[in-house]
Design a protein around this motif. Structure first.
Motif, short mmCIF file in Angstrom:
data_model
loop_
_atom_site.label_atom_id
_atom_site.label_comp_id
_atom_site.label_asym_id
_atom_site.label_seq_id
_atom_site.Cartn_x
_atom_site.Cartn_y
_atom_site.Cartn_z
N ARG A 41 0.82 -1.20 0.00
CA ARG A 41 0.00 0.00 0.00
C ARG A 41 0.86 1.26 0.00
NH1 ARG A 41 -2.53 -3.72 3.11
NH2 ARG A 41 -1.27 -3.09 4.86
N ILE A 75 -3.26 10.94 13.12
CA ILE A 75 -4.68 10.65 13.28
C ILE A 75 -5.10 10.78 14.74
CG2 ILE A 75 -6.35 8.73 13.16
CD1 ILE A 75 -5.12 8.15 10.36
N ILE A 128 -7.99 13.09 16.22
CA ILE A 128 -9.09 12.43 16.93
C ILE A 128 -9.37 13.12 18.26
CG2 ILE A 128 -9.38 10.41 18.43
CD1 ILE A 128 -8.72 8.64 16.04
N THR A 145 -13.70 4.60 14.22
CA THR A 145 -12.75 4.89 13.14
C THR A 145 -12.06 3.58 12.77
OG1 THR A 145 -12.33 7.16 13.88
CG2 THR A 145 -10.60 6.12 12.56
N LYS A 183 -9.23 1.45 10.12
CA LYS A 183 -8.20 1.42 9.10
C LYS A 183 -8.62 0.48 7.97
CE LYS A 183 -3.73 -0.53 8.07
NZ LYS A 183 -2.37 -0.91 8.45
N GLN A 226 -7.76 -1.42 4.19
CA GLN A 226 -6.62 -1.93 3.42
C GLN A 226 -6.74 -1.54 1.93
OE1 GLN A 226 -4.83 -2.59 6.03
NE2 GLN A 226 -4.12 -4.61 5.44
N VAL A 259 -9.79 5.27 7.40
CA VAL A 259 -8.47 5.86 7.10
C VAL A 259 -7.59 4.86 6.36
CG1 VAL A 259 -8.54 7.48 9.03
CG2 VAL A 259 -7.60 5.20 9.39
#
Ligand SMILES: Nc1ncnc2c1ncn2[C@@H]1O[C@H](COP(=O)(O)OP(=O)(O)OP(=O)(O)O)[C@@H](O)[C@H]1O
Ligand SMILES: Nc1ncnc2c1ncn2[C@@H]1O[C@H](COP(=O)(O)OP(=O)(O)OP(=O)(O)O)[C@@H](O)[C@H]1O
Ligand SMILES: [Ca+2]
Ligand SMILES: [Ca+2]
Ligand SMILES: [Ca+2]
Ligand SMILES: [Ca+2]
Lengths: 221, 221
Positions: A12, A128, A132, B97, B99, B101, B118
């Motif tokens: 990624r 983040i 937050i 929230t 994450k 991929q 995110v």
């Protein structure tokens, strides 16, 4: 003058670097040891090459030496990341940026000559978390350990007031450098400008002063 | 009022969020299914709990419902990430929230009610690529699709000139909002201030204008 890059490892992180460099008009050779990654980047990168970067003869045959900058974005295989960096250095690559998995990995990379070491997951986690904690803060840029530029959503406490009326500079020691209003950016707003609903204030100042201002803004919302 | 957070998944990304939230004075319950992660965070998080987050009875028994915000930072196991999010939503967690991929993962997460999704590796890849392309640009904050604040290293072409002398605002339509000089930040520099060696200029403007300025700065270095 078009710059030429090599990205090794198309996860990624590495994949995103390839896309963004291409978008910025750069030449990019993308390398991964897995065929599916190469298929995926065949139409994106300038060249997509299936190769194991720990094989020195492969690196030499690709003419890696002549590129301006090589980015090593290999993840879990720390040994491959270190070995690749070492060989790039020996081949004489001018600039090498490497993704590190932890502090120990970074230390080794620096010792063998990596020019830049990055920790994408760690840095983004920090970013983040920061966003937050306070719901009013959208994003920020750290200028130093003690100063930042921060995007703060205007709340009811601020709306309808002028900048001079709020006396932000004197009260908090911070400056409003811009206001984001719908799709517009108002740079250096006038002291007499009135803050409107949904405005986003771009403020600059010491972190302690910005925090004080954020608290004030949040309290009364 | 101290906010209470839960972070599920203590990889590099999740672990970094725990550390930063704690540093900002928050309460954090850290959850991972592996014991070594729990040992690692026992002295860092407010509570560190070994648990598989896909087990609904575990989530309920931990009283997850009463926390302000849950962050799901599970990586490779997309199924576990989706299942966890689904159950958090059913339990009635206020803010989630997660994450993601990839784009497909994000789509599913949004559909089941994740409040924020995110992509840490992707975003950081973009950020780093941007910084890599131009050696003079150190960091930046995107204000909109077309406007940014950028840190630019002053080069020989700029050093010794005053801001008014360079006529930056008229020539490029951008503004210098601050100058980083050694450990100092000079906010709203005077038009008569002289740019010094190693100064870092913090400029705001339209991306096209900033690019034009960067090119000019780079050309002559
Ligand atoms: N020796 C090698 N030569 C070429 N490519 C490699 C080599 N070792 C690993 N890679 C590639 O590097 C890529 C990234 O590795 P990996 O998936 O372990 O990293 P990650 O940190 O989990 O990635 P992400 O950026 O998605 O977080 C993979 O596509 C992998 O095939
Ligand atoms: N069902 C689960 N319950 C609790 N923890 C889990 C579960 N599934 C995975 N985890 C934990 O989530 C953490 C992150 O997962 P993983 O290492 O796959 O992510 P990653 O994206 O590679 O991480 P990084 O942030 O380092 O890039 C791991 O420590 C793993 O043990
Ligand atoms: Ca991984
Ligand atoms: Ca990762
Ligand atoms: Ca800081
Ligand atoms: Ca942009």
């Amino acid at each position: 003058m078009k710059k030429e890059f090599v990205v090794i490892g198309l996860g990624r992180f590495g994949g995103s670097i390839v896309r963004e460099l291409i978008e910025q008009g750069m030449d990019v050779m993308a390398i991964d040891k897995f065929e599916d990654k190469i298929d995926q980047f065949a139409n994106i990168a300038t060249h997509a090459v299936m190769a194991d970067s720990t094989d020195e003869s492969v690196l030499r045959s690709l003419g890696i030496r002549n590129f301006d900058h090589v980015i090593v974005a290999i993840g879990d295989d720390i040994q491959a990341s270190i070995l690749t960096t070492l060989m790039l250095k020996e081949i004489g690559v001018k600039k090498i940026t490497v993704k590190a998995q932890n502090d120990y990995h970074e230390k080794v990379l620096r010792r063998i000559g990596a020019d830049k070491v990055v920790h994408p997951e760690r840095d983004m986690g920090k970013r983040i978390a920061h966003n937050i904690v306070s719901n009013n803060v959208l994003d920020y840029l750290e200028l130093s350990d003690e100063h930042s530029i921060v995007e703060i959503v205007a709340n009811d406490h601020l709306i309808g007031n002028t900048i001079i009326g709020l006396d932000i500079r004197a009260q908090y020691g911070i400056n409003i450098v811009a206001i984001k209003r719908k799709d517009d950016i108002i740079v250096s707003p006038q002291a007499t400008d009135e803050i409107q609903k949904e405005d986003i204030l771009i403020v600059i100042g010491a972190d302690t002063d910005i925090n004080r201002f954020e608290k004030k803004v949040m309290q009364s919302s």
